[in-house]
Motif scaffolding. Structure first.
Motif, mmCIF file in Angstrom:
data_model
loop_
_atom_site.group_PDB
_atom_site.id
_atom_site.type_symbol
_atom_site.label_atom_id
_atom_site.label_comp_id
_atom_site.label_asym_id
_atom_site.label_seq_id
_atom_site.Cartn_x
_atom_site.Cartn_y
_atom_site.Cartn_z
ATOM 1 N N GLU A 170 0.814 -1.220 0.000
ATOM 2 C CA GLU A 170 0.000 0.000 0.000
ATOM 3 C C GLU A 170 0.848 1.272 0.000
ATOM 4 O OE1 GLU A 170 -2.900 -0.372 3.138
ATOM 5 O OE2 GLU A 170 -3.871 -2.065 2.140
ATOM 6 N N VAL A 171 1.893 1.258 -0.808
ATOM 7 C CA VAL A 171 2.777 2.408 -0.957
ATOM 8 C C VAL A 171 2.166 3.365 -1.978
ATOM 9 C CG1 VAL A 171 5.110 3.134 -1.595
ATOM 10 C CG2 VAL A 171 4.761 0.944 -0.461
ATOM 11 N N ARG A 172 2.325 4.661 -1.747
ATOM 12 C CA ARG A 172 1.844 5.667 -2.702
ATOM 13 C C ARG A 172 3.012 6.554 -3.131
ATOM 14 N NH1 ARG A 172 -3.818 7.181 -2.873
ATOM 15 N NH2 ARG A 172 -4.984 5.577 -1.800
ATOM 16 N N PHE A 173 2.933 7.008 -4.384
ATOM 17 C CA PHE A 173 4.019 7.798 -4.940
ATOM 18 C C PHE A 173 3.533 9.164 -5.411
ATOM 19 C CE2 PHE A 173 5.291 3.401 -5.300
ATOM 20 C CZ PHE A 173 6.564 3.446 -4.776
ATOM 21 N N ASP A 174 4.452 10.130 -5.327
ATOM 22 C CA ASP A 174 4.199 11.490 -5.809
ATOM 23 C C ASP A 174 4.760 11.678 -7.209
ATOM 24 O OD1 ASP A 174 3.165 12.686 -3.209
ATOM 25 O OD2 ASP A 174 5.056 11.772 -2.584
ATOM 26 N N LEU A 175 5.775 10.891 -7.535
ATOM 27 C CA LEU A 175 6.426 10.975 -8.838
ATOM 28 C C LEU A 175 6.752 9.567 -9.284
ATOM 29 C CD1 LEU A 175 7.865 12.528 -11.162
ATOM 30 C CD2 LEU A 175 9.874 12.673 -9.656
ATOM 31 N N VAL A 176 6.397 9.240 -10.534
ATOM 32 C CA VAL A 176 6.718 7.934 -11.107
ATOM 33 C C VAL A 176 7.504 8.180 -12.388
ATOM 34 C CG1 VAL A 176 5.816 5.773 -12.063
ATOM 35 C CG2 VAL A 176 4.649 6.870 -10.123
ATOM 36 N N LEU A 177 8.669 7.559 -12.475
ATOM 37 C CA LEU A 177 9.551 7.690 -13.635
ATOM 38 C C LEU A 177 9.558 6.367 -14.382
ATOM 39 C CD1 LEU A 177 12.391 9.408 -11.601
ATOM 40 C CD2 LEU A 177 10.804 10.552 -13.162
ATOM 41 N N LEU A 178 9.109 6.398 -15.638
ATOM 42 C CA LEU A 178 9.013 5.189 -16.455
ATOM 43 C C LEU A 178 9.895 5.352 -17.690
ATOM 44 C CD1 LEU A 178 5.134 4.714 -16.269
ATOM 45 C CD2 LEU A 178 6.869 3.545 -14.911
ATOM 46 N N ASP A 179 11.031 4.697 -17.673
ATOM 47 C CA ASP A 179 11.979 4.753 -18.785
ATOM 48 C C ASP A 179 12.405 3.329 -19.127
ATOM 49 O OD1 ASP A 179 13.883 5.425 -20.660
ATOM 50 O OD2 ASP A 179 15.322 6.208 -19.207
ATOM 51 N N SER A 200 0.089 13.358 -7.979
ATOM 52 C CA SER A 200 1.195 12.618 -8.595
ATOM 53 C C SER A 200 1.441 13.034 -10.040
ATOM 54 C CB SER A 200 0.902 11.116 -8.578
ATOM 55 O OG SER A 200 0.885 10.626 -7.273
ATOM 56 N N VAL A 201 2.696 12.905 -10.432
ATOM 57 C CA VAL A 201 3.124 13.164 -11.806
ATOM 58 C C VAL A 201 3.797 11.895 -12.310
ATOM 59 C CG1 VAL A 201 4.680 14.530 -13.264
ATOM 60 C CG2 VAL A 201 3.455 15.626 -11.379
ATOM 61 N N ILE A 202 3.493 11.524 -13.548
ATOM 62 C CA ILE A 202 4.130 10.369 -14.184
ATOM 63 C C ILE A 202 4.904 10.858 -15.397
ATOM 64 C CG2 ILE A 202 3.768 8.187 -15.398
ATOM 65 C CD1 ILE A 202 1.368 7.689 -13.663
ATOM 66 N N VAL A 203 6.173 10.466 -15.476
ATOM 67 C CA VAL A 203 7.036 10.838 -16.592
ATOM 68 C C VAL A 203 7.376 9.569 -17.366
ATOM 69 C CG1 VAL A 203 9.253 11.830 -17.267
ATOM 70 C CG2 VAL A 203 8.030 12.753 -15.279
ATOM 71 N N CYS A 204 7.072 9.563 -18.658
ATOM 72 C CA CYS A 204 7.377 8.427 -19.529
ATOM 73 C C CYS A 204 8.436 8.842 -20.542
ATOM 74 C CB CYS A 204 6.131 7.974 -20.293
ATOM 75 S SG CYS A 204 4.745 7.537 -19.249
ATOM 76 N N GLU A 205 9.490 8.065 -20.620
ATOM 77 C CA GLU A 205 10.531 8.316 -21.614
ATOM 78 C C GLU A 205 10.476 7.169 -22.619
ATOM 79 O OE1 GLU A 205 15.333 8.915 -21.735
ATOM 80 O OE2 GLU A 205 14.288 9.391 -19.864
ATOM 81 N N THR A 206 10.260 7.506 -23.882
ATOM 82 C CA THR A 206 10.094 6.502 -24.931
ATOM 83 C C THR A 206 10.870 6.903 -26.177
ATOM 84 O OG1 THR A 206 8.152 7.619 -25.861
ATOM 85 C CG2 THR A 206 7.737 5.937 -24.164
ATOM 86 N N ASP A 207 10.894 6.017 -27.140
ATOM 87 C CA ASP A 207 11.386 6.366 -28.466
ATOM 88 C C ASP A 207 10.441 7.418 -29.040
ATOM 89 O OD1 ASP A 207 11.215 5.832 -31.594
ATOM 90 O OD2 ASP A 207 13.190 5.154 -30.893
ATOM 91 N N ARG A 262 4.408 16.858 -23.948
ATOM 92 C CA ARG A 262 5.204 15.881 -24.690
ATOM 93 C C ARG A 262 6.253 16.657 -25.451
ATOM 94 N NH1 ARG A 262 5.532 12.946 -29.739
ATOM 95 N NH2 ARG A 262 6.194 10.805 -29.311
ATOM 96 N N HIS A 263 7.507 16.302 -25.219
ATOM 97 C CA HIS A 263 8.612 16.963 -25.904
ATOM 98 C C HIS A 263 9.527 15.910 -26.507
ATOM 99 C CE1 HIS A 263 7.808 21.054 -24.539
ATOM 100 N NE2 HIS A 263 7.485 20.523 -23.370
ATOM 101 N N ILE A 264 10.145 16.266 -27.645
ATOM 102 C CA ILE A 264 11.083 15.381 -28.331
ATOM 103 C C ILE A 264 12.493 15.924 -28.123
ATOM 104 C CG2 ILE A 264 11.767 14.390 -30.557
ATOM 105 C CD1 ILE A 264 8.976 13.513 -29.822
ATOM 106 N N TYR A 265 13.405 15.036 -27.748
ATOM 107 C CA TYR A 265 14.826 15.361 -27.596
ATOM 108 C C TYR A 265 15.602 14.321 -28.392
ATOM 109 C CZ TYR A 265 12.963 17.990 -23.681
ATOM 110 O OH TYR A 265 12.225 18.844 -22.904
#
Length: 186
Positions: free
Chosen positions: A111-120, A145-152, A169-172
């Protein structure tokens, strides 16, 4: 690679040699945190595909109080341990050597909760939508909470996933960064 800003700013981050992981560049890491923070006053972060631990360590450096770093690869986990040791604050980190889906199931039981989730995740092994839906269904997210997804950059994630709305959504180069947060109730 280095920690870009915050308490550990400028410290070197080791990465795994070879093609096992794909480290987030310092430029992209700085851009991610400038979009979502850039600094925090506490909170818990989940770095679900840690690689070197760089993103989770950056979040702690910028003010998050606890980080859960998940990585299935043994050699990568050894690098994460070295990088966490560099912070001289190992008590702020929980390391989980297991696959991502197994880790979020265990965290749901706790039952853990997160404020930030990083998905790479590794680009070839993406199950981001399924994993985000699991986080929502098992109430692993706090209200802000904020979720950050890093993808192709070729991957286009949906505008909405459950109660989450895509905010940016930004492209780098070859990388796309997509940021979700919970839709505000009207």
């Amino acid at each position: 690679m280095r920690v870009v800003a915050g308490e550990y700013g400028g410290r070197t981050i080791k990465s795994l040699s070879g093609n096992t992981t794909r480290p987030t560049t310092d430029k992209v890491k700085g851009a991610i945190f400038n979009m979502i923070g850039p600094y925090f006053s506490g909170g818990r972060v989940l770095d679900l595909f840690s690689g070197s631990g760089s993103l989770g360590i950056e979040a702690i450096s910028r003010g998050m109080s606890q980080a859960v770093l998940v990585e299935k690869n043994y050699r990568a986990m050894q690098v994460i341990k070295e990088n966490v040791a560099m912070t001289k604050e190992p008590e702020k980190f929980q390391l989980m050597k297991m696959i991502a889906n197994q880790a979020i199931q265990q965290l749901a039981k706790e039952e853990v909760r997160f404020d930030l989730v990083l998905l790479d995740p590794p680009y070839a092994e993406q199950e981001l939508i399924k994993q985000i839906e699991f986080l929502l269904q098992h109430e692993l997210l706090n209200a802000d909470s904020v979720i950050v997804c890093e993808t192709d950059k070729a991957v286009t994630l949906p505008e909405r996933i459950g109660q989450l709305v895509q905010r940016k959504r930004h492209i780098y180069g070859i990388t796309a960064v997509t940021i979700y947060d919970l839709e505000e109730e009207k």
